[in-house]
Design an enzyme around this catalytic site. Sequence first.
Site, mmCIF file in Angstrom:
data_model
loop_
_atom_site.group_PDB
_atom_site.id
_atom_site.type_symbol
_atom_site.label_atom_id
_atom_site.label_comp_id
_atom_site.label_asym_id
_atom_site.label_seq_id
_atom_site.Cartn_x
_atom_site.Cartn_y
_atom_site.Cartn_z
ATOM 1 N NE ARG A 6 6.101 6.516 0.950
ATOM 2 C CZ ARG A 6 5.154 6.334 1.893
ATOM 3 N NH1 ARG A 6 4.053 5.670 1.611
ATOM 4 N NH2 ARG A 6 5.322 6.837 3.114
ATOM 5 N N GLY A 43 -4.969 7.918 5.508
ATOM 6 C CA GLY A 43 -4.091 8.919 6.117
ATOM 7 C C GLY A 43 -2.907 9.225 5.221
ATOM 8 N NE ARG A 97 -5.158 0.162 12.915
ATOM 9 C CZ ARG A 97 -4.467 0.350 11.794
ATOM 10 N NH1 ARG A 97 -3.154 0.385 11.831
ATOM 11 N NH2 ARG A 97 -5.090 0.483 10.637
ATOM 12 N NE ARG A 109 -2.663 -2.147 8.204
ATOM 13 C CZ ARG A 109 -2.350 -2.499 6.957
ATOM 14 N NH1 ARG A 109 -2.505 -3.742 6.548
ATOM 15 N NH2 ARG A 109 -1.852 -1.628 6.105
ATOM 16 N NE ARG A 126 -5.573 8.036 10.915
ATOM 17 C CZ ARG A 126 -4.990 7.262 9.988
ATOM 18 N NH1 ARG A 126 -5.706 6.775 8.980
ATOM 19 N NH2 ARG A 126 -3.716 6.990 10.066
ATOM 20 C CG ASP A 133 0.511 0.038 9.550
ATOM 21 O OD1 ASP A 133 0.188 0.846 10.445
ATOM 22 O OD2 ASP A 133 0.935 0.381 8.432
ATOM 23 C CE LYS A 163 -2.802 0.873 3.673
ATOM 24 N NZ LYS A 163 -2.527 2.187 4.259
ATOM 25 C CB SER A 164 3.806 2.283 2.017
ATOM 26 O OG SER A 164 3.208 2.148 3.275
HETATM 27 O O1 SPQ Z 1 -2.638 5.490 5.341
HETATM 28 P P1 SPQ Z 1 -3.117 5.151 6.697
HETATM 29 O O2 SPQ Z 1 -4.621 5.238 6.764
HETATM 30 O O3 SPQ Z 1 -2.480 5.946 7.795
HETATM 31 O O4 SPQ Z 1 -2.746 3.590 6.927
HETATM 32 C C1 SPQ Z 1 -1.976 2.868 7.907
HETATM 33 C C2 SPQ Z 1 -2.481 1.377 7.806
HETATM 34 O O5 SPQ Z 1 -2.698 0.696 8.798
HETATM 35 O O6 SPQ Z 1 -2.592 0.937 6.667
HETATM 36 C C3 SPQ Z 1 -2.088 3.395 9.336
HETATM 37 F F1 SPQ Z 1 -3.259 3.432 9.817
HETATM 38 O O7 SPQ Z 1 -0.595 2.772 7.537
HETATM 39 C C4 SPQ Z 1 0.346 3.859 7.612
HETATM 40 C C5 SPQ Z 1 1.406 3.528 8.659
HETATM 41 O O8 SPQ Z 1 0.854 3.319 9.926
HETATM 42 C C6 SPQ Z 1 0.970 3.993 6.257
HETATM 43 C C7 SPQ Z 1 2.244 4.766 6.254
HETATM 44 C C8 SPQ Z 1 2.816 5.224 4.982
HETATM 45 O O9 SPQ Z 1 2.504 4.653 3.918
HETATM 46 O O10 SPQ Z 1 3.637 6.170 5.020
HETATM 47 C C9 SPQ Z 1 2.944 5.031 7.423
HETATM 48 C C10 SPQ Z 1 2.461 4.635 8.758
HETATM 49 O O11 SPQ Z 1 1.883 5.749 9.400
HETATM 50 P P2 SPQ Z 1 2.767 6.807 10.228
HETATM 51 O O12 SPQ Z 1 1.755 7.688 10.902
HETATM 52 O O13 SPQ Z 1 3.543 5.996 11.220
HETATM 53 O O14 SPQ Z 1 3.601 7.548 9.306
#
Ligand code: SPQ
Length: 454
Positions: free
Chosen positions: A42, A110, A365, A407, A139, A334, A37-38
């Site tokens: 990107r 997010g 969570r 999750r 959030r 996560d 997903k990340s």
């Molecule tokens: O995108 P989102 O909703 O924040 O998704 C989550 C997930 O569980 O899929 C968190 F709720 O993943 C984030 C992760 O926790 C994805 C992410 C990223 O792609 O940069 C980074 C993490 O968040 P953070 O706040 O630690 O930067």
Amino acid sequence: MTPRIQLTDAAPHQTLTLEFPAEGVALTGRVRVPGDKSISHRSLMLGAIARGETRIQGLLLGEDPRSTAACFAAMGVGISPLEAEWVTVQGVGLGNLQEPADVLNAGNSGTTLRLMLGLLASHPDRYFAVTGDGSLRSRPMDRVIKPLTQMGAAIWGRQNNRLAPLAVRGQRLKPIHYQSPVASAQIKSCILLAGLMTEGKTTVTEPSLSRDHSERMLRAFGADISVDPDTCSVTVHGPATLTGQTVVVPGDISSAAFWLVAGAITPGSDLVIENVGINPTRTGILDALEAMEADITLENRRDVTGEPVADLRVRHSRLKAAHFGGDLIPRLIDEVPVLAVAALFAEGTTVITDAAELRVKECDRLSVMASQLASLGAQIEEQPDGLTIHGGSPLTGAVVDSYTDHRIAMAMAIAALRTQGVMTVKRAEAAAVSYPSFRATLAQLCGLSPTPAS
Ligand code: SPQ
């Protein structure tokens, strides 16, 4: 009895009913998990702001990357249908995102909202309005608005500029060195993206290293990025010129984690998850399960467009409790919900600390995992920054709720594999945010064909 994995569709929500034989079910076979997903987010974003075409293979077709694609399409970026094997993004070049005619909607994501803010804030003289679903609107966005404001950004939001919907008036920004109070890839990436169009050196320092997909991909697209691993600092030298690239997205280790835990806790299991990204900033779950004496081996290690990849084999074993905290937590942030499930079947008491960040994810969570697992009979205590989980209590079926968090929905379904009686997961549709085919893969691994929605 034959395992039961049944979905009931009562729009707008879905309920997943799970029942497994008392003697358990062994999970076997080879599976692939959807794209990371990340990296998917990107690749769409950098493709959008690069010059020329970006080609993406293995993009996650979950709701979150779809939100990213829709936002950038609304700002004039040509993106081919996401269902094709190769998705192409016709980049508009840095600084050329168009002012959208309507509110940009990041849905549940997010990552979409926070990373995109860095780009919007640095587009002078353009106006953007951004929002998300009920979860995202609760959030905290001040964690990125604060550093962007230090760079000169103009952003307004609810509750004293803390919550979306947000209004952004793009500005010419100035570089900063931001000391982030939390290890967060979203904060780091937002500032780096804002730094792309900013003249000079923009630096982010974090307390420990968060996932580094942005740094890797920005460098591959041609940005001048320097990393100091000793101080957990990343610097972008702006203004940058990005050129479209080919990105092959590996399978998501956060999705693979469900099958790693499923295989580890169900007697007789032996399964392989192919093509999983094993970027060291994401493999905390492998370290944690190894500390619990899980039987996991990495096969066929290779590098794919700048990210390390392997096939993961997991076999059932007797798990032992362990303590997890510190720098490990950002590397498995996560995966904590499903790690808590693994701990239920380990001998002894598992303690997870330094994980207060989990309270500001798609739901709280820590609180939700503690309450939902307790309703099955688990011995689990919520702490301000973690969980204490006493392994070995038998679980009995109950009605649990995902709280619309993907999750949580999937972690509860994995717990069902070792629960006596029927478990019902309410609002199970949340899984589609990151893993639309989760139920089908669970059925496949249990030797079933999935039951269609009724
Ligand atoms: O995108 P989102 O909703 O924040 O998704 C989550 C997930 O569980 O899929 C968190 F709720 O993943 C984030 C992760 O926790 C994805 C992410 C990223 O792609 O940069 C980074 C993490 O968040 P953070 O706040 O630690 O930067």
